[in-house]
Design an enzyme around this catalytic site. Sequence first.
Site, PDB file in Angstrom:
ATOM      1  N   ASP A 187       3.326 -95.664  35.997  1.00  0.00           N
ATOM      2  CA  ASP A 187       3.747 -97.060  35.895  1.00  0.00           C
ATOM      3  C   ASP A 187       2.588 -98.006  36.211  1.00  0.00           C
ATOM      4  OD1 ASP A 187       3.625 -96.653  38.632  1.00  0.00           O
ATOM      5  OD2 ASP A 187       5.590 -97.532  39.072  1.00  0.00           O
TER       6      ASP A 187
ATOM      7  N   ASP B 152      -1.273 -93.448  37.303  1.00  0.00           N
ATOM      8  CA  ASP B 152      -0.847 -92.754  38.522  1.00  0.00           C
ATOM      9  C   ASP B 152       0.212 -91.698  38.184  1.00  0.00           C
ATOM     10  OD1 ASP B 152       1.121 -94.588  37.886  1.00  0.00           O
ATOM     11  OD2 ASP B 152       1.513 -95.189  39.947  1.00  0.00           O
TER      12      ASP B 152
ATOM     13  N   SER C 100       5.090 -92.567  43.475  1.00  0.00           N
ATOM     14  CA  SER C 100       4.133 -93.410  42.762  1.00  0.00           C
ATOM     15  C   SER C 100       2.695 -92.999  43.068  1.00  0.00           C
ATOM     16  CB  SER C 100       4.396 -94.884  43.103  1.00  0.00           C
ATOM     17  OG  SER C 100       3.656 -95.737  42.267  1.00  0.00           O
TER      18      SER C 100
ATOM     19  N   ASP D 213       3.425 -91.294  38.353  1.00  0.00           N
ATOM     20  CA  ASP D 213       4.633 -91.657  37.593  1.00  0.00           C
ATOM     21  C   ASP D 213       4.336 -92.616  36.456  1.00  0.00           C
ATOM     22  OD1 ASP D 213       4.043 -93.728  39.309  1.00  0.00           O
ATOM     23  OD2 ASP D 213       6.117 -94.240  39.744  1.00  0.00           O
TER      24      ASP D 213
END
Length: 576
Positions: A311, A307, A146, A309
């Site tokens: 999310d 970010d 993340s 990933d």
Amino acid sequence: MDYRVIYDNWITSPYLCAEGLAELTAIKDDPKEIEYAFGAELEFGTAGMRGLIGYGTNKMNIYTVRRATQGLAEFIKANGPQAMRRGVAISYDTRNKSTEFAKASAGVLLANGIKVYIYPEPRPVPMLSYAVRKTNAFAGIMITASHNPKEYNGYKVYGEDGAQMSPEATAEVVKYISAITDYFSVKEAEIKGIAPRNSSENLVVLGKFFERGYYNEILKLTLSPKAVKKVGKAIRIVYTPVHGSGYVPVTTILKKMKINATVVEEQAKPDINFSTVAVPNPEFKETLSMGIALADKIKADVVFGTDPDCDRLGVAIRDDKGEFLALTGNQTGILLLDYILQRMKTENKLPANGVVVKSFVSTGMAKLICQGYGVELVETPVGFKFIGEKIKEYEKTGAKTFLFGFEESCGYLRGTHARDKDAVVASMLFAEMTCYYKFIGKGVYQRLCEIYEQYGYVLDETDSIKYSGLNAMSEMNAAVERMREKKITSIGIHTVSGIRDYLSGVRTSADGETALDIKGVNCVYYELLSGGFICLRPSGTEPKLKIYYSIKSKDKAYAEKQLAEIKSDFTKLLSE
């Protein structure tokens, strides 16, 4: 077994790769490094596992990834042939080793006769969640750490509903993982490459047609098509994927909506070192600094950042002085919440059984807004998987209609195409919201001020205390336990009207004890008589003790004064 013995077993194993041998040989005279690498096994919890990239049982490497995947494979096989045929969907971000770990995960599953669906290139968390649901997969794997620094990577597991795997199922997977004592024993089927041409009966590489399905699903969630059509080409948005997996999906969805977006070119390409930022976390204004500089240059209205990933969505908007204000995750959340409920109510599409879901550490402003629109608000523990579980519950019973979910850490979801936070749909909605307010003759910042004027000012801030070393997680939990044992009736000049112990599931006040809906979470929550709260919680994904402050006050200046005082007093309590 002594960690030095485990170290010797690794370094003398004929199966250890050359890179691993070189790294472990380099620390042979450093007992602290050896202890960190082999003094524990990388913990696999409800958020999967996350750690420093490197070799050893306590780090993210090809061997810990294979072992975790073999444990997942055993869990799937225990659920029968149908679960194996349904298979596992896999995605990965742009971090160091992410592609390698994704390919290894696929190889282990294939070696166990389990079907695999995998993206040919890095794709974000929401597209993984969507893939699990769309393919009817039994589980999902997302390789990502993340928003963590470049030195980290991680491994997240999803259940068949597209949400992160439940605690109960995770506990079963952990049993299978723990039974594997030889990290070098896990077999991996050879994969020629992750490309559509390499698809087979058991290995399906997800192509463009599948991705278009995802975009079509979230386009159904738009709320102001007339405004977008009228001013979409007139507004200016700057977007930075911060070298992550959001570049393709975010630019694609904005293009499909015909909303102008200028990308920060220096941060568009994948970079495993995230060399243009200190940390790839869009919660921080510094991470958006290149986007803000470009926005000032081209006179843009808003700046987005996602970010690695994709999310989490970070946002900066212009204030009444024309300067960029980096919104907190809570501020973005209340703007989106207010916009969604406002537009649905105006269009007579707000269902009578509609519900909004947020984590209990997120802003108290959400409750005020939901009350204003006559919509129920439900709170969950921290972690979007708990919001996902609520969506699953509502879908099963039909008793409630999910409208919006969010967490203060820049995570948002509208729709049920995914069961995790989705920065693609959040980017789409914030862009659309910007168009809508421009269409009716106001700015987003103006609307934010109106919300505060209507409901009262709430100042939310999150602090964290960093821990390090092998015992970091246990030390953080011990700090919370010490606070739990103290009898606290006031913090500075603020009276504590109630204390929620989310571990025991009990709220204590002057009126006695009452049961909470949430229990089993190591977290202490102090209700302030003034209407705010302070919450102390150890992070489940990184060695940080997090402190959430929410101050309700008459205006911003007074709230900031109160916050400074209460932070000082609470810090003293922690250190006593």
